[in-house]
Design a protein around this motif. Structure first.
Motif, PDB file in Angstrom:
ATOM      1  N   UNK A  78      68.152 -85.023 -32.902  1.00  0.00           N
ATOM      2  CA  UNK A  78      68.812 -85.092 -31.600  1.00  0.00           C
ATOM      3  C   UNK A  78      70.262 -84.687 -31.816  1.00  0.00           C
ATOM      4  N   UNK A  79      70.773 -83.835 -30.945  1.00  0.00           N
ATOM      5  CA  UNK A  79      72.171 -83.422 -31.026  1.00  0.00           C
ATOM      6  C   UNK A  79      73.025 -84.580 -30.514  1.00  0.00           C
ATOM      7  N   UNK A  80      73.910 -85.096 -31.377  1.00  0.00           N
ATOM      8  CA  UNK A  80      74.756 -86.218 -30.959  1.00  0.00           C
ATOM      9  C   UNK A  80      76.221 -85.810 -30.818  1.00  0.00           C
ATOM     10  N   UNK A  81      76.529 -84.598 -31.245  1.00  0.00           N
ATOM     11  CA  UNK A  81      77.908 -84.137 -31.102  1.00  0.00           C
ATOM     12  C   UNK A  81      78.045 -82.676 -31.482  1.00  0.00           C
ATOM     13  N   UNK A  82      78.983 -82.023 -30.825  1.00  0.00           N
ATOM     14  CA  UNK A  82      79.326 -80.637 -31.157  1.00  0.00           C
ATOM     15  C   UNK A  82      80.809 -80.488 -30.857  1.00  0.00           C
ATOM     16  N   UNK A  83      81.562 -80.027 -31.856  1.00  0.00           N
ATOM     17  CA  UNK A  83      83.006 -79.946 -31.707  1.00  0.00           C
ATOM     18  C   UNK A  83      83.473 -78.532 -32.051  1.00  0.00           C
ATOM     19  N   UNK A  84      83.861 -77.806 -31.017  1.00  0.00           N
ATOM     20  CA  UNK A  84      84.301 -76.418 -31.191  1.00  0.00           C
ATOM     21  C   UNK A  84      85.534 -76.345 -32.087  1.00  0.00           C
ATOM     22  N   UNK A  85      86.491 -77.240 -31.899  1.00  0.00           N
ATOM     23  CA  UNK A  85      87.735 -77.214 -32.679  1.00  0.00           C
ATOM     24  C   UNK A  85      87.469 -77.501 -34.162  1.00  0.00           C
ATOM     25  N   UNK A  86      86.585 -78.452 -34.431  1.00  0.00           N
ATOM     26  CA  UNK A  86      86.253 -78.798 -35.820  1.00  0.00           C
ATOM     27  C   UNK A  86      85.172 -77.878 -36.393  1.00  0.00           C
ATOM     28  N   UNK A  87      84.551 -77.101 -35.537  1.00  0.00           N
ATOM     29  CA  UNK A  87      83.510 -76.142 -35.919  1.00  0.00           C
ATOM     30  C   UNK A  87      82.308 -76.824 -36.565  1.00  0.00           C
ATOM     31  N   UNK A  88      81.839 -77.928 -35.944  1.00  0.00           N
ATOM     32  CA  UNK A  88      80.666 -78.592 -36.515  1.00  0.00           C
ATOM     33  C   UNK A  88      79.723 -79.113 -35.439  1.00  0.00           C
ATOM     34  N   UNK A  89      78.496 -79.340 -35.859  1.00  0.00           N
ATOM     35  CA  UNK A  89      77.445 -79.888 -35.010  1.00  0.00           C
ATOM     36  C   UNK A  89      76.855 -81.075 -35.748  1.00  0.00           C
ATOM     37  N   UNK A  90      76.712 -82.195 -35.049  1.00  0.00           N
ATOM     38  CA  UNK A  90      76.160 -83.413 -35.648  1.00  0.00           C
ATOM     39  C   UNK A  90      74.818 -83.741 -35.018  1.00  0.00           C
ATOM     40  N   UNK A  91      73.879 -84.120 -35.885  1.00  0.00           N
ATOM     41  CA  UNK A  91      72.542 -84.529 -35.471  1.00  0.00           C
ATOM     42  C   UNK A  91      72.278 -85.946 -35.938  1.00  0.00           C
ATOM     43  N   UNK A  92      71.234 -86.547 -35.355  1.00  0.00           N
ATOM     44  CA  UNK A  92      70.635 -87.743 -35.917  1.00  0.00           C
ATOM     45  C   UNK A  92      69.134 -87.528 -35.886  1.00  0.00           C
ATOM     46  N   UNK A  93      68.427 -88.158 -36.802  1.00  0.00           N
ATOM     47  CA  UNK A  93      66.973 -88.037 -36.798  1.00  0.00           C
ATOM     48  C   UNK A  93      66.437 -88.635 -35.515  1.00  0.00           C
ATOM     49  N   UNK A  94      65.446 -87.978 -34.947  1.00  0.00           N
ATOM     50  CA  UNK A  94      64.852 -88.439 -33.693  1.00  0.00           C
ATOM     51  C   UNK A  94      63.502 -89.056 -33.987  1.00  0.00           C
ATOM     52  N   UNK A  95      63.337 -90.274 -33.549  1.00  0.00           N
ATOM     53  CA  UNK A  95      62.064 -90.967 -33.692  1.00  0.00           C
ATOM     54  C   UNK A  95      61.631 -91.424 -32.321  1.00  0.00           C
ATOM     55  N   UNK A  96      60.395 -91.076 -31.966  1.00  0.00           N
ATOM     56  CA  UNK A  96      59.867 -91.557 -30.702  1.00  0.00           C
ATOM     57  C   UNK A  96      59.667 -93.058 -30.790  1.00  0.00           C
ATOM     58  N   UNK A  97      60.170 -93.762 -29.810  1.00  0.00           N
ATOM     59  CA  UNK A  97      59.989 -95.220 -29.786  1.00  0.00           C
ATOM     60  C   UNK A  97      58.631 -95.526 -29.164  1.00  0.00           C
ATOM     61  N   UNK A  98      57.857 -96.322 -29.861  1.00  0.00           N
ATOM     62  CA  UNK A  98      56.558 -96.705 -29.317  1.00  0.00           C
ATOM     63  C   UNK A  98      56.758 -97.863 -28.360  1.00  0.00           C
TER      64      UNK A  98
END
Length: 101
Positions: A78-98
């Motif tokens: 899941x995309x949790x952040x994107x920062x144009x100035x810092x030039x980075x993209x942050x993800x976290x693992x996505x788990x479907x909640x049962x």
């Protein structure tokens, strides 16, 4: 650097979306995951449940009684952040909640 900036800019409006990607590298601070559209982002180690270490061969993140993450493994993120100035993209693992019935 310009390419990284444009990728982060492109991903800014995708925060909250889920994608499938491939683990491309593992480090003591996390793992990089590349999406099918060639965007690469970081899953920080502190977002994983458990205490993970890089394997001796440098190809996996390992934790006792937790899933192992290996280079080449497909994961959903899941995309949790994107920062144009810092030039980075942050993800976290996505788990479907049962849901409990």
């Amino acid at each position: 650097e310009v390419n990284d900036m444009k990728i982060a800019e492109y991903m800014e409006d995708k925060v909250g979306e889920v994608f499938e990607g491939l683990i491309t590298s593992v480090h003591n601070f996390g793992m990089f995951v590349q999406l099918e559209n060639l965007v690469e982002g970081l899953v920080k180690i502190d977002t994983l449940n458990g205490y993970y270490n890089v394997s001796q061969d440098g190809y996996s993140l390992l934790a006792e009684n937790k899933p192992t993450y290996k280079i080449g493994q497909r994961v959903k993120v899941k995309v949790i952040g994107a920062n144009k100035a810092a030039r980075n993209v942050d993800f976290e693992l996505y788990e479907k909640r049962k849901r409990k019935k």
